[in-house]
Write a protein that holds these residues in place. Structure first.
Motif, PDB file in Angstrom:
ATOM      1  N   PRO A  73      62.097  43.964  47.259  1.00 11.63           N
ATOM      2  CA  PRO A  73      62.353  44.460  48.339  1.00 11.63           C
ATOM      3  C   PRO A  73      63.205  42.870  49.785  1.00 11.63           C
ATOM      4  CG  PRO A  73      59.799  44.233  47.380  1.00 11.63           C
ATOM      5  CD  PRO A  73      60.777  44.017  47.048  1.00 11.63           C
ATOM      6  N   GLN A  74      63.136  43.484  50.419  1.00 10.72           N
ATOM      7  CA  GLN A  74      64.432  42.562  51.171  1.00 10.72           C
ATOM      8  C   GLN A  74      64.141  42.162  52.795  1.00 10.72           C
ATOM      9  OE1 GLN A  74      68.232  44.329  51.738  1.00 10.72           O
ATOM     10  NE2 GLN A  74      68.035  45.353  50.059  1.00 10.72           N
ATOM     11  N   ILE A  75      63.011  43.040  53.017  1.00 14.58           N
ATOM     12  CA  ILE A  75      62.349  43.217  54.124  1.00 14.58           C
ATOM     13  C   ILE A  75      61.269  42.763  54.014  1.00 14.58           C
ATOM     14  CG2 ILE A  75      62.059  43.920  56.600  1.00 14.58           C
ATOM     15  CD1 ILE A  75      65.100  44.561  56.180  1.00 14.58           C
ATOM     16  N   LEU A  76      60.247  42.084  54.846  1.00 11.20           N
ATOM     17  CA  LEU A  76      58.629  42.039  54.933  1.00 11.20           C
ATOM     18  C   LEU A  76      57.704  42.195  56.687  1.00 11.20           C
ATOM     19  CD1 LEU A  76      56.172  42.003  53.214  1.00 11.20           C
ATOM     20  CD2 LEU A  76      56.463  39.642  53.469  1.00 11.20           C
ATOM     21  N   VAL A  77      57.330  43.307  57.258  1.00 13.37           N
ATOM     22  CA  VAL A  77      56.870  42.510  57.968  1.00 13.37           C
ATOM     23  C   VAL A  77      55.374  42.765  58.049  1.00 13.37           C
ATOM     24  CG1 VAL A  77      56.784  44.210  60.697  1.00 13.37           C
ATOM     25  CG2 VAL A  77      58.329  45.035  58.959  1.00 13.37           C
ATOM     26  N   LEU A  78      54.609  41.430  58.602  1.00 18.10           N
ATOM     27  CA  LEU A  78      53.249  41.672  58.277  1.00 18.10           C
ATOM     28  C   LEU A  78      52.587  42.132  59.494  1.00 18.10           C
ATOM     29  CD1 LEU A  78      52.636  38.494  57.120  1.00 18.10           C
ATOM     30  CD2 LEU A  78      52.729  40.326  56.393  1.00 18.10           C
ATOM     31  N   THR A  79      52.326  43.588  60.072  1.00 20.35           N
ATOM     32  CA  THR A  79      51.183  43.703  60.843  1.00 20.35           C
ATOM     33  C   THR A  79      49.641  43.683  60.652  1.00 20.35           C
ATOM     34  OG1 THR A  79      50.746  45.657  59.875  1.00 20.35           O
ATOM     35  CG2 THR A  79      52.760  45.559  61.244  1.00 20.35           C
ATOM     36  N   PRO A  80      49.326  43.812  62.440  1.00 18.78           N
ATOM     37  CA  PRO A  80      47.273  43.196  61.948  1.00 18.78           C
ATOM     38  C   PRO A  80      46.825  44.598  61.217  1.00 18.78           C
ATOM     39  CG  PRO A  80      48.557  43.414  64.936  1.00 18.78           C
ATOM     40  CD  PRO A  80      49.621  43.799  63.260  1.00 18.78           C
ATOM     41  N   THR A  81      47.261  45.652  61.702  1.00 15.26           N
ATOM     42  CA  THR A  81      46.224  46.649  61.159  1.00 15.26           C
ATOM     43  C   THR A  81      47.233  47.509  60.958  1.00 15.26           C
ATOM     44  OG1 THR A  81      47.037  47.741  62.799  1.00 15.26           O
ATOM     45  CG2 THR A  81      45.381  46.506  63.676  1.00 15.26           C
ATOM     46  N   ARG A  82      46.450  48.331  59.594  1.00 14.98           N
ATOM     47  CA  ARG A  82      47.030  49.127  58.803  1.00 14.98           C
ATOM     48  C   ARG A  82      47.527  50.346  59.696  1.00 14.98           C
ATOM     49  NH1 ARG A  82      42.721  52.535  55.271  1.00 14.98           N
ATOM     50  NH2 ARG A  82      40.914  52.621  56.796  1.00 14.98           N
ATOM     51  N   GLU A  83      47.495  50.946  60.485  1.00 14.55           N
ATOM     52  CA  GLU A  83      47.803  51.992  61.871  1.00 14.55           C
ATOM     53  C   GLU A  83      49.213  51.172  61.942  1.00 14.55           C
ATOM     54  OE1 GLU A  83      44.307  51.064  63.727  1.00 14.55           O
ATOM     55  OE2 GLU A  83      43.517  51.390  61.611  1.00 14.55           O
ATOM     56  N   LEU A  84      49.115  50.483  62.952  1.00 12.15           N
ATOM     57  CA  LEU A  84      50.190  49.449  62.998  1.00 12.15           C
ATOM     58  C   LEU A  84      51.271  48.926  61.343  1.00 12.15           C
ATOM     59  CD1 LEU A  84      51.932  48.476  65.291  1.00 12.15           C
ATOM     60  CD2 LEU A  84      51.503  46.008  64.253  1.00 12.15           C
ATOM     61  N   ALA A  85      50.739  49.792  60.856  1.00 10.27           N
ATOM     62  CA  ALA A  85      51.738  49.164  59.148  1.00 10.27           C
ATOM     63  C   ALA A  85      52.600  50.501  59.251  1.00 10.27           C
ATOM     64  CB  ALA A  85      51.151  48.625  58.090  1.00 10.27           C
ATOM     65  N   ILE A  86      51.339  51.486  59.247  1.00  4.89           N
ATOM     66  CA  ILE A  86      51.801  52.857  58.859  1.00  4.89           C
ATOM     67  C   ILE A  86      53.300  53.976  59.816  1.00  4.89           C
ATOM     68  CG2 ILE A  86      51.263  55.329  59.217  1.00  4.89           C
ATOM     69  CD1 ILE A  86      48.626  54.121  57.625  1.00  4.89           C
ATOM     70  N   GLY A 129      53.403  44.991  55.898  1.00  5.72           N
ATOM     71  CA  GLY A 129      51.710  45.361  55.317  1.00  5.72           C
ATOM     72  C   GLY A 129      50.963  44.304  56.336  1.00  5.72           C
ATOM     73  N   THR A 130      49.521  44.534  55.752  1.00  4.82           N
ATOM     74  CA  THR A 130      48.089  43.478  56.966  1.00  4.82           C
ATOM     75  C   THR A 130      48.165  42.566  55.676  1.00  4.82           C
ATOM     76  OG1 THR A 130      46.904  45.020  55.515  1.00  4.82           O
ATOM     77  CG2 THR A 130      46.705  45.582  57.706  1.00  4.82           C
ATOM     78  N   PRO A 131      48.260  41.239  56.136  1.00  2.00           N
ATOM     79  CA  PRO A 131      48.045  39.842  55.360  1.00  2.00           C
ATOM     80  C   PRO A 131      47.387  39.977  54.573  1.00  2.00           C
ATOM     81  CG  PRO A 131      48.099  39.353  58.051  1.00  2.00           C
ATOM     82  CD  PRO A 131      47.760  40.862  57.580  1.00  2.00           C
ATOM     83  N   GLY A 132      46.326  40.450  54.515  1.00  2.00           N
ATOM     84  CA  GLY A 132      44.846  40.226  53.263  1.00  2.00           C
ATOM     85  C   GLY A 132      45.897  41.115  51.619  1.00  2.00           C
TER      86      GLY A 132
END
Ligand code: AMP
Length: 579
Positions: A73-86, A129-132
């Motif tokens: 993986p080259q890019i990691l995006v952290l989002t607070p919720t799984r809806e936003l991750a999707i 993904g979400t942080p946890g």
């Protein structure tokens, strides 16, 4: 308003092609500012909220710089919720439609980890993904951040609110020092500022200017609705609002065509105005609008720039503008030459923040629009059809048609009343005489639903006798919404925000002594159970347990799952408190 073009920002041709196909006409202000910064490799601190086009603001430049040879993986995006991750993962996927071999993997709690483990073994360029759950993978060594080139923190203030900020810091500290970092947040609380200071160095700060502007003469309203209700709401407005000329703003070129066509099908003369039109076609449309042979124009911001037509009495913001400047510019197309104008903005629940920010910057209140009820619409439509029938009944050429009705009736055994009913039914399909009620989800007088719900949840008592049930579909206002990536068993979101949601009190076996905060509980339950955080009610922390109010009707499988969810390595062992 920005005048820049996507093609001048340095985005890769394959991605430019996709943007073109999606009908995006110009970069939004946040995109025009962020794309060059991210392409230059600098760190970025962006103050931007949902609805401003911020996902594309980071996805487009980062996709433009992917290394096709790298397999990790080259890019990691952290989002607070799984809806936003999707949502973010889907946005990456759609922008990368013309990039061969592209893979994005959403990673979040509440679903079987083995699918994600398999996904991570394949070559994936982007992980969202979400942080946890990301931390989980780091601990298992199924994810390695050493090769990550860019880390994006999306909605950082939400991550703070949901108790994930320690996890975020742990993740940040595991990325290499050369890793480019971008942090987006609607607000900048001090903890987020500290993180930015520690991990973003001399990042370029990007925010949309919030100048205050006055917009006199224009009556402003809003309507909270769901995206799929917009066309119905617009049709009702057209029926009940006495208007002269109307300008409807949408986000994409394709939407200008689509809405104009749909309005035509409903009997309104309307035309699309977008940047693809030749100068002469554009001038033709404006001339017709000025002369009154055309009443409705559906436009993008770019195409309507500088438009000055005195008879525009109404501006409809069908899609919310990207920033306050565009809003002021849009509504300034009405109220010309000292006339009164009216502006109505459609907002979905997640865009309510934008509405608040517009109100702040214009220092004017935007009040709820009173949409007519289904029965008012029905009565109006019946009156219109009756008037038309009475008018037409006087036409001499009807004689032949009466004979035709008699003959159809005799040959098919259908009486004349039946034939009349069929014809009325067929003739009203686009504007049904008996419309369904779209008011159910539109709550007047309630700009900030989230806040209200929070308040209501806090005051709700927890003395209901109902426990977790196997079905939440039939008997309560929480309707499940399942997308293909989500666990069918666990995900539910309220469908009808205006209904009274009954809250039940649960006990969980983690408390103050375990070092947890209420935000940790919100974060864990929201992501594991797929409940939007504002539907998580009052939380009370005790020494070694806590209580939390959750909406009635939790599916049994979800309940079982929540029992095993861990916060600070301790299982929740959730149980219902009967009171
Ligand atoms: P976001 O703020 O990232 O949630 O984006 C809000 C919406 O704006 C999404 O539906 C995007 O597809 C859309 N969008 C983003 N950028 C543009 C653009 N330049 N032109 C038109 N629509 C856009």
């Amino acid at each position: 308003m920005t005048l820049s073009k996507f093609s001048s920002l340095g985005i890769k041709p394959a991605i430019l092609k996709t943007i073109q196909n999606l009908g995006y006409e110009a970069p939004t202000p946040i995109q025009a500012m962020c794309i060059p910064v991210l392409l230059s490799g600098k760190n970025l601190l962006g103050t931007a909220q949902t609805g401003t086009g911020k996902t594309a603001a980071f996805a487009l430049p980062l996709l433009s710089q992917l290394d096709d040879k790298q397999e990790t993986p080259q890019i990691l995006v952290l989002t607070p919720t799984r809806e936003l991750a999707i949502q973010v993962a889907e946005a990456f996927q759609s922008y990368a439609r013309n990039v061969s071999g592209f893979q994005v993997l959403p990673i979040y709690g509440g679903v079987d980890i083995s699918v994600q483990l398999r996904g991570l073994k394949r070559s994936t360029q982007v992980v969202v993904g979400t942080p946890g759950r990301i931390l989980d993978h780091l601990r298992r060594r199924s994810l390695n951040l050493s090769q990550i080139k860019t880390l994006v923190l999306d909605e950082a203030d939400e991550m703070l609110r949901m108790g994930f900020i320690d996890d975020v810091e742990k993740i940040l500290s595991q990325t290499s020092i050369e890793c480019q970092r971008a942090l987006f947040s609607a607000t900048m609380p001090s903890r987020i500022k500290n993180i930015a200071d520690t991990y973003l160095g001399d990042a370029q700060h990007v925010s949309i200017s919030a100048k205050t502007r006055t917009v006199a003469q224009i009556k402003q309203n809003y309507l909270t609705l769901r995206s799929h209700q917009k066309l119905d709401a617009l049709t009702r407005i057209l029926e009940v609002e006495p208007f002269d000329g109307m300008l409807i703003f949408v986000r994409t070129k394709s939407a200008t065509l689509e809405i104009a066509e749909k309005l035509e099908a409903r009997g309104y003369t309307s035309a699309a105005l977008n940047g693809d039109l030749s100068q002469s076609a554009r001038e033709g449309t404006l001339k017709r609008l000025k002369q009154g042979s055309l009443d409705i124009v559906v436009a993008t911001d770019v195409a309507a720039r500088g438009l000055d037509v005195k008879r525009i009495s109404h501006v409809i913001n069908y899609d919310v503008p990207y920033d306050n400047e565009s809003y002021v510019h849009r509504i300034g197309r009405t109220g010309r030459a000292g006339r009164e104008g009216r502006a109505i903005i459609f907002v979905t629940q997640k865009e309510s923040r934008l509405l608040r920010s517009i109100e702040k910057s214009t220092r004017q209140r935007i009040v709820p629009f009173k949409l007519p009820s289904s029965s008012e619409v029905r009565d109006l439509r019946i009156q219109q059809i009756t008037e038309r029938l009475v008018r037409t009944s006087k036409k001499p050429e009807l004689t032949k048609f009466r004979a035709l009705v008699d003959s159809i009736s005799a040959q098919n055994g259908i009486d004349a009343t039946e034939i009349a009913a069929i014809l009325i039914y067929e003739g009203q399909k686009d504007r049904p005489i008996f419309p369904t009620n779209i008011n159910c989800d539109i709550k007047h007088g309630d700009t900030f639903l989230t806040q209200k719900l929070k308040k209501r949840n806090k005051s709700t008592s927890a003395n209901s006798a109902h426990g977790p049930s196997d079905s939440c579909r039939s008997k309560h206002p929480l309707k499940r919404k399942v997308t293909k990536n989500q666990s069918k068993k666990r995900y539910f979101v309220p469908n009808d925000v205006s209904s009274n949601i009954k809250m039940l009190k649960y006990r969980i076996e983690v408390g103050r002594d375990d070092g947890i905060t209420a935000a940790n509980i919100v974060g864990a339950i929201a992501n594991e159970a797929g409940i939007q955080s504002h539907y998580i009610g009052q939380i009370k922390l005790q020494k070694n347990f806590s209580t939390v109010h959750l909406p009635e009707g939790m599916p049994r499988q979800l309940f079982t799952h929540l029992r095993k969810v861990k916060i600070r390595q301790k299982e929740l062992k959730i149980s219902l408190i009967n009171s």
